[in-house]
Scaffold this motif. Structure first.
Motif, PDB file in Angstrom:
ATOM      1  N   UNK A   1       1.183 -20.984  -9.249  1.00 15.79           N
ATOM      2  CA  UNK A   1       2.187 -20.616  -8.246  1.00 15.79           C
ATOM      3  C   UNK A   1       3.585 -21.032  -8.695  1.00 15.79           C
ATOM      4  N   UNK A   2       3.706 -22.201  -9.310  1.00 11.76           N
ATOM      5  CA  UNK A   2       5.006 -22.654  -9.798  1.00 11.76           C
ATOM      6  C   UNK A   2       5.541 -21.720 -10.876  1.00 11.76           C
ATOM      7  N   UNK A   3       4.656 -21.250 -11.752  1.00 13.51           N
ATOM      8  CA  UNK A   3       5.058 -20.299 -12.786  1.00 13.51           C
ATOM      9  C   UNK A   3       5.481 -18.976 -12.155  1.00 13.51           C
ATOM     10  N   UNK A   4       4.735 -18.545 -11.146  1.00 13.27           N
ATOM     11  CA  UNK A   4       5.062 -17.294 -10.450  1.00 13.27           C
ATOM     12  C   UNK A   4       6.449 -17.376  -9.823  1.00 13.27           C
ATOM     13  N   UNK A   5       6.749 -18.493  -9.173  1.00 10.42           N
ATOM     14  CA  UNK A   5       8.063 -18.655  -8.542  1.00 10.42           C
ATOM     15  C   UNK A   5       9.191 -18.596  -9.562  1.00 10.42           C
ATOM     16  N   UNK A   6       8.899 -19.043 -10.785  1.00 11.31           N
ATOM     17  CA  UNK A   6       9.923 -19.052 -11.831  1.00 11.31           C
ATOM     18  C   UNK A   6      10.101 -17.694 -12.496  1.00 11.31           C
ATOM     19  N   UNK A   7       9.118 -16.804 -12.350  1.00 15.19           N
ATOM     20  CA  UNK A   7       9.174 -15.527 -13.078  1.00 15.19           C
ATOM     21  C   UNK A   7       9.094 -14.299 -12.178  1.00 15.19           C
ATOM     22  N   UNK A   8       8.988 -14.475 -10.875  1.00 17.72           N
ATOM     23  CA  UNK A   8       8.771 -13.350  -9.963  1.00 17.72           C
ATOM     24  C   UNK A   8      10.016 -12.475  -9.840  1.00 17.72           C
ATOM     25  N   UNK A   9       9.764 -11.248  -9.459  1.00 15.11           N
ATOM     26  CA  UNK A   9      10.831 -10.340  -9.056  1.00 15.11           C
ATOM     27  C   UNK A   9      10.275  -9.468  -7.945  1.00 15.11           C
ATOM     28  N   UNK A  10      11.138  -8.922  -7.142  1.00 11.49           N
ATOM     29  CA  UNK A  10      10.681  -8.134  -5.998  1.00 11.49           C
ATOM     30  C   UNK A  10       9.951  -6.886  -6.472  1.00 11.49           C
ATOM     31  N   UNK A  11       8.854  -6.604  -5.834  1.00  8.97           N
ATOM     32  CA  UNK A  11       8.063  -5.426  -6.169  1.00  8.97           C
ATOM     33  C   UNK A  11       8.765  -4.172  -5.664  1.00  8.97           C
ATOM     34  N   UNK A  12       9.347  -3.440  -6.595  1.00  8.08           N
ATOM     35  CA  UNK A  12      10.074  -2.230  -6.230  1.00  8.08           C
ATOM     36  C   UNK A  12       9.230  -0.962  -6.394  1.00  8.08           C
ATOM     37  N   UNK A  13       7.942  -1.141  -6.614  1.00  8.56           N
ATOM     38  CA  UNK A  13       7.084   0.023  -6.828  1.00  8.56           C
ATOM     39  C   UNK A  13       6.932   0.838  -5.551  1.00  8.56           C
ATOM     40  N   UNK A  14       7.202   2.091  -5.655  1.00  7.40           N
ATOM     41  CA  UNK A  14       7.061   2.977  -4.511  1.00  7.40           C
ATOM     42  C   UNK A  14       5.603   3.372  -4.348  1.00  7.40           C
ATOM     43  N   UNK A  15       5.293   3.947  -3.194  1.00  9.02           N
ATOM     44  CA  UNK A  15       3.931   4.415  -2.940  1.00  9.02           C
ATOM     45  C   UNK A  15       3.528   5.462  -3.973  1.00  9.02           C
ATOM     46  N   UNK A  16       4.485   6.268  -4.398  1.00 11.37           N
ATOM     47  CA  UNK A  16       4.219   7.310  -5.389  1.00 11.37           C
ATOM     48  C   UNK A  16       3.787   6.698  -6.723  1.00 11.37           C
ATOM     49  N   UNK A  17       4.487   5.632  -7.159  1.00  9.60           N
ATOM     50  CA  UNK A  17       4.169   5.001  -8.440  1.00  9.60           C
ATOM     51  C   UNK A  17       2.826   4.283  -8.361  1.00  9.60           C
ATOM     52  N   UNK A  18       2.551   3.616  -7.244  1.00  9.59           N
ATOM     53  CA  UNK A  18       1.264   2.960  -7.079  1.00  9.59           C
ATOM     54  C   UNK A  18       0.127   3.977  -7.127  1.00  9.59           C
ATOM     55  N   UNK A  19       0.360   5.140  -6.519  1.00  7.92           N
ATOM     56  CA  UNK A  19      -0.635   6.209  -6.551  1.00  7.92           C
ATOM     57  C   UNK A  19      -0.829   6.690  -7.986  1.00  7.92           C
ATOM     58  N   UNK A  20       0.252   6.750  -8.741  1.00 12.69           N
ATOM     59  CA  UNK A  20       0.188   7.167 -10.137  1.00 12.69           C
ATOM     60  C   UNK A  20      -0.652   6.185 -10.953  1.00 12.69           C
ATOM     61  N   UNK A  21      -0.479   4.885 -10.691  1.00 14.51           N
ATOM     62  CA  UNK A  21      -1.261   3.887 -11.414  1.00 14.51           C
ATOM     63  C   UNK A  21      -2.745   3.993 -11.067  1.00 14.51           C
ATOM     64  N   UNK A  22      -3.041   4.277  -9.815  1.00 16.10           N
ATOM     65  CA  UNK A  22      -4.436   4.473  -9.412  1.00 16.10           C
ATOM     66  C   UNK A  22      -5.020   5.697 -10.109  1.00 16.10           C
ATOM     67  N   UNK A  23      -4.243   6.741 -10.226  1.00 11.01           N
ATOM     68  CA  UNK A  23      -4.698   7.950 -10.926  1.00 11.01           C
ATOM     69  C   UNK A  23      -4.948   7.655 -12.403  1.00 11.01           C
ATOM     70  N   UNK A  24      -4.048   6.873 -12.990  1.00 17.39           N
ATOM     71  CA  UNK A  24      -4.207   6.536 -14.408  1.00 17.39           C
ATOM     72  C   UNK A  24      -5.478   5.719 -14.618  1.00 17.39           C
ATOM     73  N   UNK A  25      -5.733   4.790 -13.710  1.00 12.16           N
ATOM     74  CA  UNK A  25      -6.962   3.998 -13.781  1.00 12.16           C
ATOM     75  C   UNK A  25      -8.181   4.909 -13.694  1.00 12.16           C
ATOM     76  N   UNK A  26      -8.114   5.941 -12.854  1.00 11.26           N
ATOM     77  CA  UNK A  26      -9.226   6.878 -12.719  1.00 11.26           C
ATOM     78  C   UNK A  26      -9.432   7.664 -14.024  1.00 11.26           C
ATOM     79  N   UNK A  27      -8.342   8.071 -14.669  1.00 10.45           N
ATOM     80  CA  UNK A  27      -8.451   8.794 -15.944  1.00 10.45           C
ATOM     81  C   UNK A  27      -9.062   7.916 -17.027  1.00 10.45           C
ATOM     82  N   UNK A  28      -8.608   6.662 -17.088  1.00  8.52           N
ATOM     83  CA  UNK A  28      -9.120   5.732 -18.092  1.00  8.52           C
ATOM     84  C   UNK A  28     -10.597   5.450 -17.844  1.00  8.52           C
TER      85      UNK A  28
END
Length: 348
Positions: free
Chosen positions: A155-182
């Motif tokens: 958790x301490x490492x995460x706090x030092x390296x985190x950034x706000x998740x700017x992924x849109x629903x469209x991009x998350x859907x794209x990653x799910x599709x890519x996982x399905x292809x793989x």
């Protein structure tokens, strides 16, 4: 045969860890936070479209639902992987699921101490969970305490390296599709696969699918298929007595000549030479979920874990160690004093 792996499932505390041999690229996309520690060799990790080269002792931490792939850069590369469900952190930090993070142990000296503690703790936990002797309730509580230390360090490492998740629903859907292809490729790599078939699985054009593979993994669709075939072939060369020509056919290569050429280009050895070397080092692995787990009888890995785990044990008895060191120094001084007196008497 027992292997270096364990699972803990206690409500919100859900942890998995294993040690496995890394070979050719394999894509992963899951809901766990993943911490990877290189125990032996070197590898490349592709995360969030960026490639990181890790040497022995290096570690990398990345968020859940983060597509990643690994590729061994040296023969017999072995890593320890630690997975934890993000819900554990959510109970303390209501904004946790908004975070996206990738942290490499060599890139931030400010958290180097946390990574040092993680190596010691992970080795200590793995040693206890794969011990041949039964562990008492008190010892189990102590190990659980070390797990909580791991989670606080993470958790301490995460706090030092985190950034706000700017992924849109469209991009998350794209990653799910890519996982399905793989996943489709992983299931059918032995067959003749065309880019058009994979594009249909994801619902994209061939051109866009080709770009997606390059962006997500840094390699082409055909390279990924080839690496899946080579991965399966390498495992079968080690764990079976099948003839090379039969392995080539089973893994989807058009003929043994194409198999030999691809294998030598990737592993720098012929299939037969690779098998002979594996026999010489008495490799013991099991194939499960696309992983070659390492036997808990592996003396080299046991030695690495014992070395790091013992550091943690010494830290826990720091006071006793200091007292022992103090007494030891007093004894040494007394012994040197006596030897000097004897030397003076001789000179006189």
């Amino acid at each position: 045969m027992k292997y270096f792996r364990y699972t803990i499932d206690r409500g919100l505390l859900q942890v998995k860890s294993h040690i496995y041999r890394i070979s050719t690229y394999h894509y992963n996309w899951h809901n766990h936070i993943e911490l990877l520690w290189v125990l032996k060799g070197a590898l490349e990790v592709c995360v969030e479209g960026q490639a990181y080269t890790l040497q022995r002792d290096d570690m990398i931490l990345y968020s859940s639902q983060c597509g990643h792939a690994t590729l061994a850069l040296e023969e017999d590369t072995i890593a320890l992987v630690f997975h934890v469900e993000p819900q554990w952190f959510l109970q303390y930090d209501q904004d946790f699921m908004k975070y996206r993070f990738v942290s490499v142990s060599t890139q931030d000296i400010n958290i180097a101490e946390r990574y040092k503690e993680l190596r010691q703790s992970l080795a200590y936990i793995m040693n206890h969970h794969t011990a041949e002797i039964s562990i008492s309730a008190l010892e189990t509580m102590k190990v659980d305490g070390v797990i909580y230390t791991v989670l606080s360090d993470v958790y301490e490492i995460i706090l030092a390296s985190r950034y706000e998740n700017q992924l849109s629903t469209k991009i998350l859907h794209q990653e799910e599709n890519f996982e399905r292809m793989v996943h489709f490729i992983d299931e059918h790599f032995r067959d003749r696969l065309e880019l058009a078939t994979i594009a249909d699985v994801g619902g994209y054009t061939e051109s866009y699918t080709s770009q997606l593979f390059k962006r997500q993994l840094g390699i082409t669709f055909l390279e990924y298929v080839s690496r899946m075939r080579l991965r399966e072939a390498a495992i079968r060369l080690v764990n079976t007595d099948d003839m090379v020509i039969h392995i080539a056919s089973y893994c989807g290569f058009p003929d043994v000549k194409a198999f030999n050429s691809a294998f030598k280009k990737h592993f720098k050895l012929t299939p037969s030479a690779y098998r002979e070397r594996a026999k010489r080092i008495e490799r013991h692995t099991v194939l499960e979920d696309w992983k070659e787990y390492i036997s808990s009888d592996d003396t080299e890995i046991k030695g690495i874990l014992t070395m790091y785990g013992s550091y943690l044990t010494r830290e826990n008895v720091k006071y006793e160690e200091n007292e022992y060191t103090k007494q030891s120094l007093v004894s040494k001084v007394q012994r040197v004093k006596e030897e000097l007196q004897q030397l003076l008497q001789t000179l006189e």
